[in-house]
Scaffold this motif. Structure first.
Motif, PDB file in Angstrom:
ATOM      1  N   ALA A 141     -16.446  -6.194 -24.710  1.00 57.18           N
ATOM      2  CA  ALA A 141     -15.653  -7.199 -23.999  1.00 57.18           C
ATOM      3  C   ALA A 141     -15.461  -8.433 -24.871  1.00 57.18           C
ATOM      4  O   ALA A 141     -14.354  -9.004 -24.935  1.00 57.18           O
ATOM      5  CB  ALA A 141     -16.338  -7.566 -22.684  1.00 57.18           C
ATOM      6  N   ASN A 142     -16.506  -8.875 -25.554  1.00 54.03           N
ATOM      7  CA  ASN A 142     -16.392 -10.028 -26.456  1.00 54.03           C
ATOM      8  C   ASN A 142     -15.430  -9.737 -27.600  1.00 54.03           C
ATOM      9  O   ASN A 142     -14.606 -10.583 -27.980  1.00 54.03           O
ATOM     10  CB  ASN A 142     -17.759 -10.384 -27.030  1.00 54.03           C
ATOM     11  CG  ASN A 142     -18.662 -11.064 -26.024  1.00 54.03           C
ATOM     12  OD1 ASN A 142     -18.239 -11.416 -24.923  1.00 54.03           O
ATOM     13  ND2 ASN A 142     -19.924 -11.242 -26.386  1.00 54.03           N
ATOM     14  N   MET A 143     -15.541  -8.528 -28.154  1.00 56.27           N
ATOM     15  CA  MET A 143     -14.680  -8.156 -29.274  1.00 56.27           C
ATOM     16  C   MET A 143     -13.217  -8.174 -28.864  1.00 56.27           C
ATOM     17  O   MET A 143     -12.361  -8.709 -29.579  1.00 56.27           O
ATOM     18  CB  MET A 143     -15.080  -6.766 -29.776  1.00 56.27           C
ATOM     19  CG  MET A 143     -14.244  -6.248 -30.940  1.00 56.27           C
ATOM     20  SD  MET A 143     -14.614  -4.520 -31.349  1.00 56.27           S
ATOM     21  CE  MET A 143     -13.869  -3.659 -29.947  1.00 56.27           C
ATOM     22  N   LEU A 144     -12.926  -7.598 -27.706  1.00 56.71           N
ATOM     23  CA  LEU A 144     -11.540  -7.517 -27.256  1.00 56.71           C
ATOM     24  C   LEU A 144     -10.996  -8.874 -26.836  1.00 56.71           C
ATOM     25  O   LEU A 144      -9.817  -9.175 -27.042  1.00 56.71           O
ATOM     26  CB  LEU A 144     -11.431  -6.526 -26.087  1.00 56.71           C
ATOM     27  CG  LEU A 144     -11.727  -5.058 -26.422  1.00 56.71           C
ATOM     28  CD1 LEU A 144     -11.768  -4.218 -25.157  1.00 56.71           C
ATOM     29  CD2 LEU A 144     -10.697  -4.501 -27.392  1.00 56.71           C
ATOM     30  N   ALA A 145     -11.858  -9.697 -26.238  1.00 56.97           N
ATOM     31  CA  ALA A 145     -11.423 -11.029 -25.805  1.00 56.97           C
ATOM     32  C   ALA A 145     -11.359 -12.011 -26.960  1.00 56.97           C
ATOM     33  O   ALA A 145     -10.799 -13.110 -26.816  1.00 56.97           O
ATOM     34  CB  ALA A 145     -12.367 -11.558 -24.727  1.00 56.97           C
ATOM     35  N   GLU A 146     -11.942 -11.623 -28.107  1.00 53.09           N
ATOM     36  CA  GLU A 146     -11.986 -12.463 -29.303  1.00 53.09           C
ATOM     37  C   GLU A 146     -12.651 -13.810 -29.018  1.00 53.09           C
ATOM     38  O   GLU A 146     -12.263 -14.843 -29.563  1.00 53.09           O
ATOM     39  CB  GLU A 146     -10.578 -12.666 -29.872  1.00 53.09           C
ATOM     40  CG  GLU A 146      -9.924 -11.367 -30.320  1.00 53.09           C
ATOM     41  CD  GLU A 146      -8.567 -11.583 -30.961  1.00 53.09           C
ATOM     42  OE1 GLU A 146      -7.944 -12.638 -30.713  1.00 53.09           O
ATOM     43  OE2 GLU A 146      -8.123 -10.692 -31.712  1.00 53.09           O
ATOM     44  N   GLN A 147     -13.644 -13.781 -28.153  1.00 51.40           N
ATOM     45  CA  GLN A 147     -14.444 -14.957 -27.859  1.00 51.40           C
ATOM     46  C   GLN A 147     -15.732 -14.510 -27.166  1.00 51.40           C
ATOM     47  O   GLN A 147     -15.852 -13.359 -26.741  1.00 51.40           O
ATOM     48  CB  GLN A 147     -13.686 -15.951 -26.982  1.00 51.40           C
ATOM     49  CG  GLN A 147     -13.213 -15.358 -25.655  1.00 51.40           C
ATOM     50  CD  GLN A 147     -12.406 -16.354 -24.849  1.00 51.40           C
ATOM     51  OE1 GLN A 147     -12.922 -17.416 -24.511  1.00 51.40           O
ATOM     52  NE2 GLN A 147     -11.140 -16.031 -24.588  1.00 51.40           N
ATOM     53  N   GLU A 148     -16.675 -15.431 -27.047  1.00 51.35           N
ATOM     54  CA  GLU A 148     -17.969 -15.095 -26.455  1.00 51.35           C
ATOM     55  C   GLU A 148     -17.884 -15.203 -24.931  1.00 51.35           C
ATOM     56  O   GLU A 148     -18.218 -16.218 -24.339  1.00 51.35           O
ATOM     57  CB  GLU A 148     -19.055 -16.030 -26.996  1.00 51.35           C
ATOM     58  CG  GLU A 148     -20.463 -15.547 -26.711  1.00 51.35           C
ATOM     59  CD  GLU A 148     -21.517 -16.409 -27.367  1.00 51.35           C
ATOM     60  OE1 GLU A 148     -21.629 -17.596 -26.992  1.00 51.35           O
ATOM     61  OE2 GLU A 148     -22.220 -15.908 -28.268  1.00 51.35           O
ATOM     62  N   VAL A 149     -17.445 -14.121 -24.317  1.00 46.74           N
ATOM     63  CA  VAL A 149     -17.373 -14.075 -22.852  1.00 46.74           C
ATOM     64  C   VAL A 149     -18.766 -13.827 -22.273  1.00 46.74           C
ATOM     65  O   VAL A 149     -19.120 -14.383 -21.235  1.00 46.74           O
ATOM     66  CB  VAL A 149     -16.399 -12.967 -22.397  1.00 46.74           C
ATOM     67  CG1 VAL A 149     -16.331 -12.907 -20.872  1.00 46.74           C
ATOM     68  CG2 VAL A 149     -15.023 -13.205 -22.992  1.00 46.74           C
ATOM     69  N   PHE A 150     -19.545 -12.998 -22.956  1.00 46.08           N
ATOM     70  CA  PHE A 150     -20.894 -12.652 -22.512  1.00 46.08           C
ATOM     71  C   PHE A 150     -21.903 -12.941 -23.621  1.00 46.08           C
ATOM     72  O   PHE A 150     -21.603 -12.801 -24.804  1.00 46.08           O
ATOM     73  CB  PHE A 150     -20.986 -11.168 -22.133  1.00 46.08           C
ATOM     74  CG  PHE A 150     -20.129 -10.764 -20.968  1.00 46.08           C
ATOM     75  CD1 PHE A 150     -20.586 -10.915 -19.666  1.00 46.08           C
ATOM     76  CD2 PHE A 150     -18.856 -10.248 -21.180  1.00 46.08           C
ATOM     77  CE1 PHE A 150     -19.792 -10.556 -18.587  1.00 46.08           C
ATOM     78  CE2 PHE A 150     -18.054  -9.885 -20.101  1.00 46.08           C
ATOM     79  CZ  PHE A 150     -18.523 -10.044 -18.801  1.00 46.08           C
ATOM     80  N   THR A 151     -23.097 -13.351 -23.222  1.00 47.46           N
ATOM     81  CA  THR A 151     -24.243 -13.398 -24.137  1.00 47.46           C
ATOM     82  C   THR A 151     -25.352 -12.588 -23.489  1.00 47.46           C
ATOM     83  O   THR A 151     -25.349 -12.369 -22.274  1.00 47.46           O
ATOM     84  CB  THR A 151     -24.720 -14.841 -24.375  1.00 47.46           C
ATOM     85  OG1 THR A 151     -25.106 -15.428 -23.116  1.00 47.46           O
ATOM     86  CG2 THR A 151     -23.636 -15.685 -25.015  1.00 47.46           C
TER      87      THR A 151
END
Length: 338
Positions: A36-46
């Motif tokens: 999900a982070n990779m596809l969103a190109e941002q840190e959505v989840f940690t």
């Protein structure tokens, strides 16, 4: 579970690794977050890994994971997911229960994969909630927690509790949670990246269909086997099974001989013995109580049938001496003590 219940970005997930946890279930839970982070190109989840004491933890396959800390080191967390697997009862402790209850009071979402629901249930954190657990552990779970609503679904999401049955089902659960936390488009892309599309609904069952399991699609046979599986504690007689299916007892016998190569009585006995083995291995129930839970009114008859089928007694299954030997050991110890 609403977006506000999941928390604001980045959504943080703490994975609590319990010794002998299922690596397949854990990987299926954490990988959707990375993607999900990779596809969103941002840190959505940690996310981070915890163990009870901060020490390395071995999965059921022997691979060792090094967590970032112990229970006391959790600094923040919208969500805690308990990851367990084999012999989960061994790792249930009061400190762990108290810590989980404290997280609940702080408003943390609590999840579980594979057998993790056992730990949540033992802490009283599933009272009034729906949950699911791996089908192999279902019989023992319902025996120990009869008042908890447990399903055979792939996963359950009930307010701020969620659980999956293990295996690859955490993928479906986590993708659904991603849809709730973010949007369905991102969730669908994650599933496609994992080559796991379409996303399975939470109401889908864990096990393959009954006709596929028994290798036959005869509707009467499927109906009768389903009735057997639903009545293991109080077995139905062949006459009752035949009557409910609209058959004669002779037709019932022929049906089982043709498709399952055994009598209905033998097939029913094997189902009850398989359930007994699960209870012996997964619970602390006494052998007598296990016998009763599987429809045996005589402990000696239960032991005889069990030994004939598994080539060992119920006591040996648990690594315990039989009742007569146990008494002899106690008498010898009393004599030695004088």
């Amino acid at each position: 579970m609403s977006r506000t219940e999941i928390g604001e970005r980045p959504h943080h997930v703490a994975f609590l690794l319990v010794p002998e946890f299922s690596m397949a279930a854990f990987s299926s839970a954490v990988e959707p977050l990375r993607i999900a982070n990779m596809l969103a190109e941002q840190e959505v989840f940690t996310w981070g890994l915890l163990s009870v004491d901060g020490a390395p933890v071995a999965a059921s396959n022997g691979i060792v994971f090094t967590p970032s800390g112990g229970l006391k080191d959790l600094r923040r967390g919208n969500t805690v997911i308990v990851c367990s697997g084999l012999n989960v009862q061994k790792y249930q402790t009061k400190p762990l229960e108290n810590w989980l209850r404290r997280q609940d009071r702080l408003g943390v979402n609590l999840g579980a994969v594979c057998t993790g629901c056992y730990i949540l249930a033992h802490a009283g954190l599933l009272d009034g909630y729906r949950c699911t657990i791996h089908w192999e552990n279902l019989a023992s779970f319902t025996e120990e927690f009869p008042d908890i609503t447990v399903s055979t679904h792939l996963f359950e999401i009930d307010r701020n509790r969620f659980s999956s049955a293990g295996g690859t089902s955490p993928i479906d659960m986590m993708v659904t949670l991603i849809a709730l936390a973010e949007d369905r488009d991102l969730a669908q892309q994650v599933a496609e990246e994992l080559i796991h599309a379409p996303i399975r609904d939470q109401t889908e069952h864990q096990r393959i269909s009954l006709p596929a399991r028994i290798g036959a699609r005869h509707p009467k046979l499927v109906q009768i086997v389903a009735a057997m599986e639903e009545n293991l504690e109080d077995p139905l007689s062949p006459a009752e099974l035949a009557r409910d299916a609209g058959l004669s007892t002779r037709q019932l016998e022929r049906l089982f001989r043709r498709y399952l190569n055994r009598s209905p009585k033998r097939y029913y006995l094997e189902l009850r013995l398989q359930k007994a083995r699960q209870l012996l291995l997964q619970t602390d129930m006494s052998v007598i109580n296990v016998a009763m839970a599987c429809g045996f009114t005589s402990p000696s008859h239960f032991s005889k049938c069990y030994r004939a089928f598994f080539d060992r007694t119920p006591y040996r299954e648990r690594g315990l001496p039989g009742p007569h030997l146990a008494r002899a050991v106690e008498q010898a110890e009393d004599f030695a003590r004088g």
